[in-house]
Design an enzyme around this catalytic site. Structure first.
Site, PDB file in Angstrom:
ATOM      1  N   ASN A  48     -16.119 -15.282  18.248  1.00 11.74           N
ATOM      2  CA  ASN A  48     -15.747 -13.923  17.819  1.00 11.74           C
ATOM      3  C   ASN A  48     -14.506 -13.941  16.942  1.00 11.74           C
ATOM      4  O   ASN A  48     -14.429 -13.249  15.919  1.00 11.74           O
ATOM      5  CB  ASN A  48     -15.504 -13.028  19.039  1.00 11.74           C
ATOM      6  CG  ASN A  48     -16.786 -12.426  19.594  1.00 11.74           C
ATOM      7  OD1 ASN A  48     -17.767 -12.267  18.880  1.00 11.74           O
ATOM      8  ND2 ASN A  48     -16.766 -12.086  20.868  1.00 11.74           N
ATOM      9  N   ASP A  59     -23.091 -18.390  31.049  1.00 11.66           N
ATOM     10  CA  ASP A  59     -21.989 -17.922  30.217  1.00 11.66           C
ATOM     11  C   ASP A  59     -21.898 -18.820  28.977  1.00 11.66           C
ATOM     12  O   ASP A  59     -21.927 -20.053  29.089  1.00 11.66           O
ATOM     13  CB  ASP A  59     -20.678 -17.986  31.022  1.00 11.66           C
ATOM     14  CG  ASP A  59     -19.514 -17.396  30.280  1.00 11.66           C
ATOM     15  OD1 ASP A  59     -19.113 -16.273  30.613  1.00 11.66           O
ATOM     16  OD2 ASP A  59     -18.996 -18.051  29.355  1.00 11.66           O
ATOM     17  N   ASP A 107     -22.266 -11.009  18.262  1.00 12.93           N
ATOM     18  CA  ASP A 107     -23.383 -10.199  18.750  1.00 12.93           C
ATOM     19  C   ASP A 107     -24.718 -10.880  18.448  1.00 12.93           C
ATOM     20  O   ASP A 107     -25.647 -10.859  19.266  1.00 12.93           O
ATOM     21  CB  ASP A 107     -23.357  -8.818  18.092  1.00 12.93           C
ATOM     22  CG  ASP A 107     -22.224  -7.950  18.624  1.00 12.93           C
ATOM     23  OD1 ASP A 107     -21.615  -8.321  19.649  1.00 12.93           O
ATOM     24  OD2 ASP A 107     -21.946  -6.904  17.995  1.00 12.93           O
ATOM     25  N   GLU A 150     -20.158 -12.022  27.424  1.00 14.11           N
ATOM     26  CA  GLU A 150     -21.104 -13.106  27.110  1.00 14.11           C
ATOM     27  C   GLU A 150     -21.750 -13.689  28.362  1.00 14.11           C
ATOM     28  O   GLU A 150     -22.388 -14.751  28.320  1.00 14.11           O
ATOM     29  CB  GLU A 150     -20.382 -14.229  26.346  1.00 14.11           C
ATOM     30  CG  GLU A 150     -19.386 -15.040  27.161  1.00 14.11           C
ATOM     31  CD  GLU A 150     -18.005 -14.424  27.255  1.00 14.11           C
ATOM     32  OE1 GLU A 150     -17.049 -15.159  27.557  1.00 14.11           O
ATOM     33  OE2 GLU A 150     -17.871 -13.202  27.034  1.00 14.11           O
ATOM     34  N   HIS A 169     -17.113 -10.274  15.275  1.00 11.59           N
ATOM     35  CA  HIS A 169     -17.933  -9.795  16.388  1.00 11.59           C
ATOM     36  C   HIS A 169     -19.391  -9.617  15.996  1.00 11.59           C
ATOM     37  O   HIS A 169     -20.281  -9.683  16.852  1.00 11.59           O
ATOM     38  CB  HIS A 169     -17.358  -8.482  16.935  1.00 11.59           C
ATOM     39  CG  HIS A 169     -16.075  -8.659  17.680  1.00 11.59           C
ATOM     40  ND1 HIS A 169     -16.010  -9.010  19.006  1.00 11.59           N
ATOM     41  CD2 HIS A 169     -14.780  -8.563  17.262  1.00 11.59           C
ATOM     42  CE1 HIS A 169     -14.750  -9.105  19.396  1.00 11.59           C
ATOM     43  NE2 HIS A 169     -13.983  -8.832  18.351  1.00 11.59           N
TER      44      HIS A 169
END
Length: 339
Positions: free
Chosen positions: A212, A204, A221, A247, A217
């Site tokens: 973010n 993670d 990404d 994530e 975002h």
């Protein structure tokens, strides 16, 4: 049962073939025995038994590839045998077989099988009343095969695209959670048969929500895509990476345990720590690792890796935490590796 028929196209074709064979061939088999045509009746019965055997094998084992191959061969060769026994009326049995083969086996194999069946039928010249009838049969059989080939090819392409959409994460290109569930079941079964060790790693990205929120975002990404690329660069082709959600990712490592697993995780942690970036600097990753215990359910295996990941977060993030093997007398204590 209905769920399997909806999700397994070839199994549904095999089941339809078995049902159609029972409804279509059984009356003729009975009639031929009653009429004293024992050879034709025996051929019909043998075809029925083989088709039902192949259908049962497909349902029990899930191996539709082998059963499909056998059924395609039996259907075509059976139609040729029926024509050789009963004459001209047997020609009509080949047409549905020519179509069905393309849904039981790959188009290339079906094409070869169909051409051989047509040639074998034409070799029995006594079946046809005239040369014109024989060549008419050949032409119509080829047209049927060509049409079935085009339809099967298109169906295969559409099915492959749908399967890809159902199992591949569109952002990162790795398999999704649905595919992961299937692969972990297969891995656990393989471990039971062979004794090969399997490790499950849940990873993670630390403080990903902050990335973010601060940079958008789109940047987030990009970090996810970079993570996938780096993990794939520093793992083997036999290792599998899945996007678990958000994530969070899952890495399946076959054939590693003990010191080897520790070395793999330390190397992966170091690589991500030094190479994974975002506009605010380096991005770190937390890891929870669990080795599959003998006879352990997949759900427990995932839960132990997830708990280890939670402990890694609690320990300050950017940590690798190993879950101890689960046993009936142990609560599954956790051991953290050096960060």
């Amino acid at each position: 049962m209905l769920k399997r028929l909806k999700t397994d196209f070839r199994l549904s074709i095999i089941t339809i073939l078995g049902t159609s064979a029972f409804l279509g061939i059984t009356p003729f088999a009975i009639m031929r025995f009653v009429q004293g045509n024992l050879v034709a009746g025996a051929i019909d019965t043998a075809i029925l038994v083989t088709i039902f055997g192949g259908m049962a094998y497909a349902w029990i084992t899930g191996d539709t590839r082998r059963s499909g191959m056998v059924l395609a061969f039996i259907a075509c060769s059976g139609a040729v045998a029926v024509a050789a026994t009963v004459g001209e009326v047997g020609l009509f049995w080949l047409y549905p077989c020519l179509v069905t083969t393309f849904f039981l086996v790959k188009p290339r194999i079906a094409t070869v099988l169909n051409l051989c069946s047509i040639a074998a039928m034409m070799a029995q010249r006594e079946v046809f009343q005239t040369q014109v009838q024989m060549w008419t049969f050949a032409a119509t059989a080829l047209v049927v095969s060509a049409t079935a080939f085009a339809f099967a090819q298109r169906t295969d392409n559409q099915r492959e695209r749908l399967e890809q959409l159902a199992t591949i994460d569109p952002l990162t290109g790795v398999k999704n959670r649905r595919a992961m569930d299937e692969e972990l079941i297969l891995a656990a079964a393989h471990a039971t048969r062979t004794g090969l060790p399997y490790a499950l790693v849940m990873l993670d990205i630390d403080h990903f929500k902050t990335v973010n929120d601060e940079y958008g975002h789109g940047v987030g990404d990009g970090v996810l895509v970079d993570l996938v690329s780096l993990v794939q660069q520093h793992t083997r082709q036999s290792d599998q990476l899945f996007r678990y959600g958000g994530e969070e990712f899952v890495l399946l490592l076959p054939g590693v345990d003990g010191a080897g697993l520790t070395a793999v995780m330390n190397n992966l942690q170091h690589s991500l720590r030094t190479k994974l970036k975002h506009p605010g600097g380096a991005a770190t990753v937390s890891f929870g690792v669990a080795l599959l215990s003998a006879g352990e359910p997949v759900e427990n295996w995932i839960e132990r890796a997830d708990t280890a990941l939670y402990r890694a977060k609690e320990a300050g993030r950017d940590q690798v935490v190993f879950a101890e093997a689960k046993s009936s007398s142990s609560p599954g204590l956790l051991m953290a590796s050096p960060g």
